[in-house]
Structures are given as C-alpha cells and as structure tokens.
Write a protein that holds these residues in place. Structure first.
Motif, short mmCIF file in Angstrom:
data_model
loop_
_atom_site.label_atom_id
_atom_site.label_comp_id
_atom_site.label_asym_id
_atom_site.label_seq_id
_atom_site.Cartn_x
_atom_site.Cartn_y
_atom_site.Cartn_z
N MET A 1 0.88 -1.60 -0.02
CA MET A 1 0.08 0.25 0.19
C MET A 1 0.81 0.77 -0.03
O MET A 1 2.18 1.19 0.75
CB MET A 1 -1.39 0.10 1.42
N ASN A 2 0.09 2.26 -0.88
CA ASN A 2 0.86 3.55 -1.14
C ASN A 2 1.02 4.07 0.83
O ASN A 2 -0.01 3.66 1.70
CB ASN A 2 0.25 4.72 -1.57
N LYS A 3 2.52 5.13 0.85
CA LYS A 3 2.18 5.76 2.43
C LYS A 3 0.17 6.93 2.35
O LYS A 3 1.06 7.02 1.08
CB LYS A 3 3.24 6.50 2.41
N LEU A 4 0.19 7.12 3.61
CA LEU A 4 -1.24 7.87 3.09
C LEU A 4 -0.25 9.23 3.11
O LEU A 4 0.35 9.52 3.96
CB LEU A 4 -2.74 7.35 4.01
N VAL A 5 -1.15 10.23 2.14
CA VAL A 5 -0.79 11.57 2.69
C VAL A 5 -2.01 11.91 4.01
O VAL A 5 -3.50 11.56 3.93
CB VAL A 5 -2.07 12.59 1.44
N VAL A 6 -1.48 12.74 4.41
CA VAL A 6 -2.55 13.53 6.28
C VAL A 6 -1.77 15.37 5.95
O VAL A 6 -1.16 15.52 5.58
CB VAL A 6 -2.11 13.07 7.18
N THR B 328 -4.69 4.17 -3.50
CA THR B 328 -5.63 5.41 -2.65
C THR B 328 -4.70 6.39 -2.29
O THR B 328 -3.11 5.39 -1.62
CB THR B 328 -6.00 4.78 -1.47
N GLY B 329 -4.74 7.52 -1.96
CA GLY B 329 -3.27 8.51 -1.26
C GLY B 329 -4.01 9.81 -0.02
O GLY B 329 -3.08 9.33 0.70
N LYS B 330 -5.09 8.72 0.22
CA LYS B 330 -5.55 9.70 1.44
C LYS B 330 -7.20 8.75 1.48
O LYS B 330 -7.81 8.58 1.44
CB LYS B 330 -5.74 10.88 1.25
N GLU B 361 -4.39 9.49 -5.14
CA GLU B 361 -3.46 9.40 -5.15
C GLU B 361 -3.68 11.52 -5.95
O GLU B 361 -3.26 12.28 -5.09
CB GLU B 361 -1.98 9.80 -6.01
#
Lengths: 330, 449, 366
Positions: A1-6, B328-330, B361
């Motif tokens: 999984m990508n790192k989530l943006v916060v 998925t980005g957020k 993203e």
C-alpha cells in the motif's frame, strides 16, 4: 500500500485558480479589443500585443534574473492582464518605445519591487499610465479619430475627445458641449480616445462576463458609475451649458474601463462589501471633481490611484458583518 | 427556500451511495474502543484483560459531567487495555476486545416493534435525560458533544425549540439520508423524546433540498402523527450543518459570538442520527454501540452505507466495499470538508464516525500555494463573517493579539475559505493553529484571574 | 537692500519663534527616565534580539535597573554579550553577579531519515506548529522532530540549521547564545536549553524524548530511548534517571564520565562539545523493524523536492514585505502600546515570535 497523505481539512477544493480569474478578465476585455480594432484599425492590435509581450517579458526576466526563482509567475496571467490594461490606457497611435517603457514601469517598478503578485500597493497599469501621462503629456493625449480604416496606426489623424470638449466647456467655451458626439456613438465607440475608452457597450459586456463568472462582485463598478451619474446630474441641473449631461459623462473617457476593470483589481481594492462601496463612491466623487475642476480632462485613473492608497485604511475600518453581531430578534 | 444568511459555498455533492440501502456490516475479529470518543473528559475503562463482555456491556464510565460512557458493540474477551491511533492522528488509550459469538445483554429490547411516547406516557423529562446519559449518546454528526449536556441548559437560558440537523451538508456522506428513509418512524419518536426531555413544544427537522425523498417521507409522517414537528426544506449550501448556521437557516436567529451557546437564543440542536440513538436508548434500552457509516469514494468499487458495530476497524468496511484501491492516496474519517485524514485504515469506527472517504493520489494532494491576490473570495465565503486572509497571515506571523481582536475564536473551522481560495492557500491550517493558541492564551488569562 | 533686510529679519524672527517653541516643548513634554537605564543600554550589545526575553535592549536595560532596585540581578542574562556584559551592567548599577554556567540549545531527537522510517506523507503548511496539530507526523513517533524548521526560523543568530540529509536541525555551538527562542518555537519541547561544561561546552545528552513503551519506541525509530535503564544503572553519580520510559541526564549532577554513553545499547546518548556531536556507532541490524535502508530511501524523497513530494513553500511568508505590513497592520495598530504583549502568561507569548524590525515599528512595538 502507498503511504497515506495526511493533511488538515478541507480535503477538497473548488478548482478555482489565480490563472482562471486572470484569464477570465482578459476574456472579458476581448470584446473591447475588437471594438477598438474596428474604431482605430491595426494600431490597436499592435499596441496591445506589444504591451502584453513587454509586460510578460519584464515579469519573466525579473523573476528569473533578479528574484532568481524557478517558479513560473508569468503563467498565472497577471502580467498579461496588466499588459492589456496598460494598452487600453493609451492611444492606438502611440510610439512603440513609450509602450515598452510603460510596461517596464508597470511590472518592474510598481509590481515587482513590492514583491510581485499580490503585494503591490497600486494598480500597475494605472500607475504606469500616470507615469507616462506626466512624462509624455503630448503623446499620451494625442488621440486618433475613430473610423479611419483598419490600416491606421502611427499616421492616424488626431482630434479632440469628448472629455476634452467637456473640459473646454467648463473653461468657458459655450459651444464645446454642442460638439459632443451623441450618446449612441459614445456607447458603440464611434469617438476618439484611448483603446479602452471608446466602446462603453463592449465594457458592459465585459462586466456581464465578470459577474456571471463570479470574478468580481457588483459593488465597486455599480457604486462608481452611480456616484458619477448622480454627481454630474446635479452639476448638469445647476448649469447645463457648463456641465455635460450625466449620460455623456458616464459613457465617455475611461470611466467604464476604470470602474469595471481597473478599480476592481483584486490586489488594490478593499476586501469586504461595505469597504468596496465606500471605495467605489470615493472614486466616483474624486473622478467628477478632477474631471470638472482639475487640470486633466480625465480623472478616473488618478481617482483610482488615490483610493488605492486608502485601501489599507478602508480594510482596517470596514469589517464584514460578523455572524451573530446583532441578534435578529430582541 | 430558507438558508443561512452569511457566506457559504457549494462543493460538488458526489452523493455516490445515496441509493444504497443500509447493509449490516460483519462483526470484526477484534474490536477496539478508544476512550476519547466525545468532547470533554475521556472515559475511564472499567474492564481488565480477560474480562468477558456482552454486546451492550459498559466498558468505560464517563470521566465527568461533560463526558459519556462507552459500551461494547461485540461479545467476547477483553484482550488488552493499550493505545490505538485514532482519528486525531495520535495514539490514545483504548480497550481491545476479541470477538466471540454475538451475545447481547438481556436488558436490550431487540424486537422491531415501534414504541412511541403514547405507549409510555409515564416517562418524565428527567427519566429521558438520565436514560440518554446512561446510554452514552453523543452528537452523531461528528462533533460528539454529549447529548444529555445539551438537554440540561445553563441557568438563565430557556430552550424554545429542538432543531434536528438532517441537512448532511458534507459532500459524499449519505448515512443520515439513508437513515431517514429507512427509520423515519423511529426518528420522529426520537425527536418527540428530545422535545420532551428538553421541555420544549416545537421541533424542526432541517433537510437540504437535495434529499427530496426524505423531505416528502418525513413531512407525510409528521403531518399524520406529530403536529408539533415541522420539516424545513433548506437550500443546499455548505456549512448548513453547522449548529449556528442551521439555527439561522431554520428560525432566523443568530447565536452571538462565544461564549454564547445555541440555547441562549432558544435552540437545542441535535443530529438526526442522535435522534435515532435517543429512540433506541430510551425505548429499547439499547446503549450507543452501533451506527450508520457511509463508506465512499470515486475510486471505490461499491460505495455503501453500513450499520456497523463501533470498534470495527475501517479497513474491514473498506474491504466490504471492494477493497482499498491500489492508487489510494488519502483515507478520511468523516466528510471531505471537515473530516480528518487518517494515518492508517485500522482506525476503529467511533461514535462520531459518519463516513470513510477514499481519495486517490491526485485527489489527495493539495494544489501548490501561491501568493494571496486579495480577491476577497474567502471573506465572502466565510459563514461567520470573518476575514480568513487576515487571520491566516496574522496567525502564521504569531500576532496573537491581532487575531484575537479579529474574532478568531468565532471560527467554526468549516474550511469554506480554503475550499474557495484561488491561490490554494492553506488558510485553515494557519487559522486553526492560531485559534488553538488564542484559546490557550484566553484560558491562561482566565486561570490567572 | 530692503529686500535683504526683510529676509534677514523674517528668518531671524522665525528662528527665534521656533527655537522658543522647541524649548517649551522639550520642557513641557519631557519624559522622566532613570538615567541609569541609558547607561545600562550603552553597555548592552544593541542587537535588540529579544534573546533576554525583553523587547529589545532598552527593555532589558529597564528590567536590569528595576531588578537592581529590588536587590538582585539574578535571572537576567544577555545571551549575546554573555558574562562580560552582565558584569559590566553590574558595575554600572553597583551590583555583583554570580558566575553563570554556559548554556546551549540541544536538539533531543536523532530521528533521522535513516533511523526513523516514514509511515505517512504530510501535505500541509511547512510549519511544525501546524503539523503538530495535524497528527503525530510522518513517522510512527508522536514525540520526535517534525522537521518543518520552526526552530530554524525562530533563531536570530543563524545558529540552528536544518540538515537536509537527516531532516533534523543541528545547532552550531559556536553561534548559539542559548536565548531559548528555538525551544519556545518547538511545539514538542524537543529542544532543551542545557547547562554545559566549560568553554568546550561538553555534555552528555539523551537524544530522545519518546515516552512510548520500549517495543513501540523501538518500532518507530532506531535511535529511540526504550527506557531500558542500562544508563541509569551505569551512572556512578546518580545523574541519569528513566522517567516515563525515557532517560534524562541531569546536567547539574553529571560528571562527564561517559559511562552512560558506553552503556546505551541504542546509541541514543550523545556526547556534545563545541566541535559537534559524537554518537556511538551501533550495528543497525539489531532493530529490525526500523529497516534503515528502506527508511533512508523513503526519507530522501520527502526531504528533497521531487515529483512525488512537493513541500508547500510560501515564499512571501518568510518575512512580511513592507507593502504587506501596511496592508495588514493599518494605522490603528501603531497606537498600540507595546507592553500589552507582557500581559499574556501563556508560553507562546509574543517574544517568541521574532518580527521584522519594520513590522515592529508598524505594530507600535518599537
């Protein structure tokens, strides 16, 4: 999984951008450009193009070589808009080097020395016009006559503008007002003057575009035009020989251009509705005073520049109505 | 069409799951209950490792008057009392429960029969408030203010109306909309209970016009049996769900600046989900341990609405909607305007979790900030009549006296300013920081007195 | 001739009238000030840095005179001039000052890109204050450095700089005046103004403030303190204590023996001196969760601008431009009396926010 943006809320955006606003203002100016091409010929196009190119060049050069920033500030369209507005404040038969000098003053002195977009205290195009008007009064006030064919440029025949006639009337020339073109000619732009001064109808079309696209609100243009109309109406009632009728005053000169495109410049106009009305009324009043009693026939640009200086004061003292300030019911 | 009078924006609605009936979510393997699920003092755990709990067993008691107890939504064994990263982005104390079967407390009435106030006329306002307090009901719209506190007005304030917030002005979210369509009778009983508990005779339910089916259904039912409850259709505009904005929209009264609270102008505002929870708490003896959650997002295969037990990790609900998309980005807990971006998808569903929103993203990234062009769009968008451009810049310069004088404490953090800013400036980031600092300064000043 | 005479007479009369007016004004509106304040201000460096906690050197001078009248100069310190200046002030005021030990700002976090794997991406204002309100940060450590550089911006002396390779600020011990601006700017209280020894500024420091339990701290960062108490047991002078899962070395009791440094299994305890920081090399294979290699790769992206990571840099936020100051402040603020800032007792009072000189003038603070 990508790192989530916060990040903090909100997580969505309206999609509005600085560039969109700027390009819509330029689009709203296109009808007027077409009208001035019809009135003054190819000179209108050449002057505008030269002004835009020089403004964009100076902004790019200063950002790149003096500020030394990699960011593309020309892409936001603000320099191009300044270029169009500057050209609209000049006669179509002006010498090219004056245009370039004006562009340098507008971008290099008035805009970039203060920190670029959003930081200038005065409207760059207007400040440049004031600078040129004082430095080159003859060239800046020698207006070509309308309707000399599409090829006319530097060699165009020149003549008096409606505003010059009004000024003469105040100084005692009883016949001056009779030589005024009729309201219809002034509305469609069949008179002499600066590029942007001629066709009031095209300006009003621009206003509609700006209002529909929500680029500006009605407060500033309406308050300026209404104030000028009311004040010149009173003067005209007092002495119809000395003072022109209010319709001619509103349609002539740079009033429409100033009220719709210059005074509404985001950076130099007040932020809240109340402040904008005060600003508009003050510009209208100053315009009438300078036009009727001042040395220059056109007062719009000086009125706006003066009120630009007052904008911080207006912002400080006129606040939007806070929620819950006055309970609706006692 | 009624609406609030100052500012507001209209973001794209994107109500993807509006037509999806509420599905019952599967039980999780391990349920996690953070202790801070409401505004006010965190709850205190009353269970220990190894304790057996049933569905509806209290696992944490209220930590003060402005607080609420927490109940288990699953039956099983307490695994540990540890910490979990919740929606705040920080690790908070939490109770972990391993799920075994689905055994409910006997006191809970699990039948579907509708019980109205006519069936139980003996209920006094005090009974109702006490039952709400004991069941741990809090505002279900996201703010999570304990409901019983709102029903106990401070001395001097006299409530006149109960206003139910059913506007669901956040884009994407549809939980309240579906609840209204599927549980209309129960909601109306809940409103009736809130009116009796708050000792008022008039109730309003404010619904935005983008939910015409809910407006029609509730109007019809209210006309038939509840003459004191009025359904108020409202123009679709954000942030209508803000307490102060809703009061302005429905009864045209503006709550003065803090420290005034809504009840000072006579209004008690409750979320529609809260009304349903009140019905279940008072009439069915069912504490607050499950809620409707919208799981949505443009990239999600099947956006849905779930009736889910609290403590379920969000990842499980996302899996039930077709799994977390690869791009998925957020992941946002709540709606896109006021929700919190989550650090991971293991954050459990809490009392205030109205939705889970997945962004890809591209959507996840903010635009690059440009200089302020002083266009004043933030000023006209601000529903509180503030000047966000000024507050944001002065906050980032740490000019606390200036921002306090400019009423920064009135900010409701709705995000309309940042949403509308053509320069993509992080206005609310700075304003929120400034507001928190100024609140701290005010508190320490009061403490010094 | 007449013309010259008239001109001379007019100018002479004008000169006398104005001189008279000036005399009356200077007498009537004279401000009584303790002459010692001026004398003390002469001795001060005149940098107006605010490092002493007062608004400029004038404020410091007034405070010194007031303190001298009260009997003691204790607690007052000019970080720029140091001991010599304080002695000079004491001389002016006829007081004595005790020798104060040198102090140094110490960053108590070594959560470098290599040590602390990134678990999320922060996409907001590049300000630690704001990032702190968002969430625990880009890593799994809720106590460590956020790396947005509020301390760097707060430093008036250029003594603290962000190291782009580690993402952690570094203090230049030769430039640091221990004014404490960075410590106040840090929302997580990572920077400590710490007493150090001698001109060499020697000290041993635990470079971690993580209060999580050992396992969790170990997972978050390869350089974290896990509260194992090996340092506490190794210390022969009762200077090291573990409280709330994190060790702290009391500078008053520390004898600089270095036992704790040798005992720490995580390389968390560092030896400071004016030359820089000395850390024990630890086999990074031990904390497997940290995975330094991937951590470094993950970190390099956020810190160096790339396609993936775009830090929002707002150029115009660095300092207010003159025009912005006019636009923001307006004339009302000019009449604001300066001491208003002193009323707030909250730690984030105005003195921690160094404003541009022109800004101070506009706000009436100067």
């Amino acid at each position: 999984m990508n790192k989530l943006v916060v990040s903090l809320s909100p997580h969505v955006h309206s999609g509005d951008s600085v560039a969109k606003n700027m390009y819509w203002v330029i689009a709203a100016l296109v009808p007027a450009l077409i009208c001035s091409f019809i009135s003054f010929g190819v000179g209108a196009i050449i002057t505008t193009a030269l002004s835009v190119v020089s403004c964009v060049f100076f902004e790019w050069a200063i950002t790149k070589f003096i500020v030394k920033s990699d960011k593309c500030t020309v892409c936001d369209g603000s320099a191009a808009l300044t270029g169009v507005l500057l050209a609209f404040n000049m006669p179509s038969n002006i010498a090219p080097w004056i245009v370039v000098l004006g562009a340098f003053f507008a971008i290099g002195v008035v805009k970039m020395t203060f920190g670029g977009l959003g930081c200038n205290l005065f409207n760059p195009a207007l400040a440049a016009r004031a600078f040129l008007l004082i430095s080159f009064p003859v060239q800046m006030t020698t207006w070509p006559l309308a309707g000399q064919g599409f090829g006319s440029y530097l060699d165009a025949e020149t003549g008096a503008t409606p505003l010059a006639l009004m000024s003469q009337a105040f100084k005692g020339d009883v016949n001056a007002l009779n030589q005024l073109p009729d309201a219809w000619d002034m509305l469609i732009g069949n008179t002499g003057g600066c590029l942007g001064e001629v066709c009031a109808l095209a300006m009003l079309l621009g206003l509609v575009i700006l209002l529909v696209k929500k680029v500006i609100t009605w407060h500033i243009p309406v308050s300026i035009i209404a104030t000028v109309f009311v004040l010149t109406g009173i003067l005209n009632l007092i002495n119809p020989v000395q003072f022109a009728n209010p319709v001619a005053e509103v349609l002539s000169g740079g009033l429409m251009l100033g009220a719709i495109f210059m005074a509404t410049d985001y950076v130099t106009s007040p932020m809240c509705a109340k402040g904008q009305l005060v600003y508009g009324i003050a510009i209208g009043a100053l315009t009438v005073i300078i036009r009727t009693f001042g040395a220059y026939p056109e007062g719009m640009s000086f009125a706006i520049l003066i009120m630009n200086a007052f904008t911080p004061l207006i912002n400080q003292n006129f606040k939007p109505k806070r929620f819950g300030e006055v309970p609706a019911k006692k | 069409m009624k609406t609030f009078r100052i500012g507001g924006v209209h973001p794209a609605e994107n109500k993807l799951s509006a037509a999806e009936p509420i599905k019952v979510a599967e039980l999780p393997k391990v349920a996690v209950y953070p202790m801070g699920q409401h505004i006010g003092a965190p709850a205190k755990p009353v269970v220990q490792k190894g304790d057996k709990v049933k569905v509806g067993t209290m696992i944490a008691e209220a930590g003060g008057f402005v607080s609420a107890p927490i109940f288990s939504g699953v039956s099983g064994t307490v695994l540990k009392v540890d910490t979990v990263v919740d929606a705040s982005g920080y690790a908070k104390p939490a109770v972990y429960i391993t799920v075994e079967g689905d055994e409910w407390e006997e006191t809970i009435d699990r039948s579907e029969t509708l019980v109205t106030l006519k069936d139980k006329p003996e209920l006094t306002p005090e009974d109702i408030v006490n039952k709400i307090k004991a069941a741990g009901v809090v505002g279900m719209g996201g703010a999570c203010f304990p409901t019983h506190v709102k029903l106990c007005p401070p001395p001097g304030a006299k409530p006149e109306w109960v206003i139910i917030n059913a506007v669901e002005c956040e884009p994407y979210l549809t939980a309240d909309h579906r609840l209204m369509l599927e549980k209309a009778d129960q909601i109306l009983v809940g409103v009736d209970l809130l009116m009796k508990g708050g000792k008022v005779n008039k109730g309003f339910i404010g619904i935005e016009e983008n939910k015409p089916d809910a407006i029609a259904l509730l109007t019809e039912k209210a006309k038939a049996s509840y003459p004191n409850i009025e359904i108020v259709p409202l123009k679709t505009k954000y942030p209508q769900g803000g307490e102060k904005q809703l009061i302005d929209a429905v009864v045209a009264r503006q709550v003065p600046a803090p420290p005034a609270i809504p009840v000072n102008v006579g209004a008690i505002v409750q979320n529609v989900g809260t009304a349903y929870a009140v019905y279940e708490a008072v009439m069915k003896n069912k504490p607050l341990f499950e809620r409707v959650v919208t799981v949505t997002g443009k990239s999600l295969a099947h956006p849905s609405n779930f009736l889910t037990r609290m403590g379920t990790p969000m990842s499980q609900l996302i899996d039930a909607c077709g799994g977390l998309p690869a791009d998925t980005g957020k992941v946002i807990g709540g709606g896109p305007m006021m929700g919190k971006a989550l650090l991971n998808t293991e954050v459990p569903i809490c009392k205030g979790s109205s939705g889970v929103l997945i962004m890809n993203e591209t959507e996840a990234r903010r635009g690059e900030a440009q200089p302020c062009i002083r266009c004043a769009k933030c000023v006209s968008a601000c529903p509180m009549g503030l000047e966000p451009y000024l507050l944001a810049t002065a906050s980032s310069k740490q000019m606390w006296d200036k921002v306090e004088a400019e009423d920064i404490t009135s900010c409701i953090e709705c995000g309309s300013c940042q949403f509308t800013c053509p320069s993509h400036r992080p206005l609310l980031d700075n304003i929120r920081m400034g507001k928190q600092t100024v609140m701290g300064i005010i508190r320490s000043r009061q403490a010094a007195k | 001739m007449n013309v010259i005479l008239i001109a001379v007479i007019v100018l002479a009369v004008l000169g006398f009238v104005l001189a008279g007016a000036l005399y009356v004004m200077s007498k009537k509106f004279a401000v009584e000030e303790d002459p010692r304040i001026g004398q003390v201000a002469e001795v001060l460096p005149g940098a107006n840095c605010g490092g002493c906690g007062f608004p400029g050197c004038g404020g410091m001078a007034a405070a010194c005179v007031k303190a001298a009248d009260a009997g003691s100069l204790e607690g007052l310190n000019c970080p720029v001039g140091g001991q010599a200046t304080m002695e000079a002030i004491a001389g002016v005021l006829g007081m004595e000052v005790g020798a104060s030990a040198p102090k140094l700002a110490v960053v108590r976090c070594n959560g470098t890109c290599a040590n602390r794997p990134r678990t999320a991406v922060y996409d907001g204002v590049k300000s630690c204050r704001v990032a702190h309100t968002t969430c625990m940060g880009e890593t799994a450590c809720a106590y460590g450095c956020l790396g947005c550089g509020d301390c760097v911006a707060a430093c008036q002396f250029g003594a603290i700089k962000m190291n782009p390779e580690t993402g952690i600020p570094e203090v230049d011990a030769t430039k640091c005046t221990s004014c404490g601006a960075c410590a106040k700017a840090c929302p997580r209280g990572i920077i400590e103004i710490r007493t150090v020894n001698g001109d060499n500024k020697d000290a041993f420091v635990v470079e971690c403030v993580n209060k999580d339990k050992g396992a969790q701290a170990m997972k978050a960062c390869a350089a974290s303190c896990i509260g194992c108490k090996k340092c506490e047991n190794a210390c022969g002078s009762d200077a090291v204590h573990v409280e709330g899962n994190v060790a702290y070395i009391n500078p008053e009791a520390c004898t600089l023996c270095g036992q704790c440094f040798d005992a720490c299994p995580r390389g968390t305890i560092a030896s400071l001196s004016i030359k820089g920081i000395n850390r024990k090399a630890i086999e990074k294979a031990a904390p497997k969760a940290a995975a330094p290699a991937s951590g470094a790769a993950a970190c390099a992206a956020p810190k160096a601008p790339s396609k993936e990571w775009k830090p929002i840099e707002i150029k115009y936020d660095a300092a207010l431009l003159p025009s912005q100051q006019v636009l923001l402040a307006g004339p009302k603020d000019i009449s604001n009396p300066a001491p208003a800032a002193k009323e707030t007792t909250f730690e984030a009072k105005r003195t921690d926010a160094p404003l541009a000189p022109s800004q101070l003038i506009l706000l009436g603070l100067k």
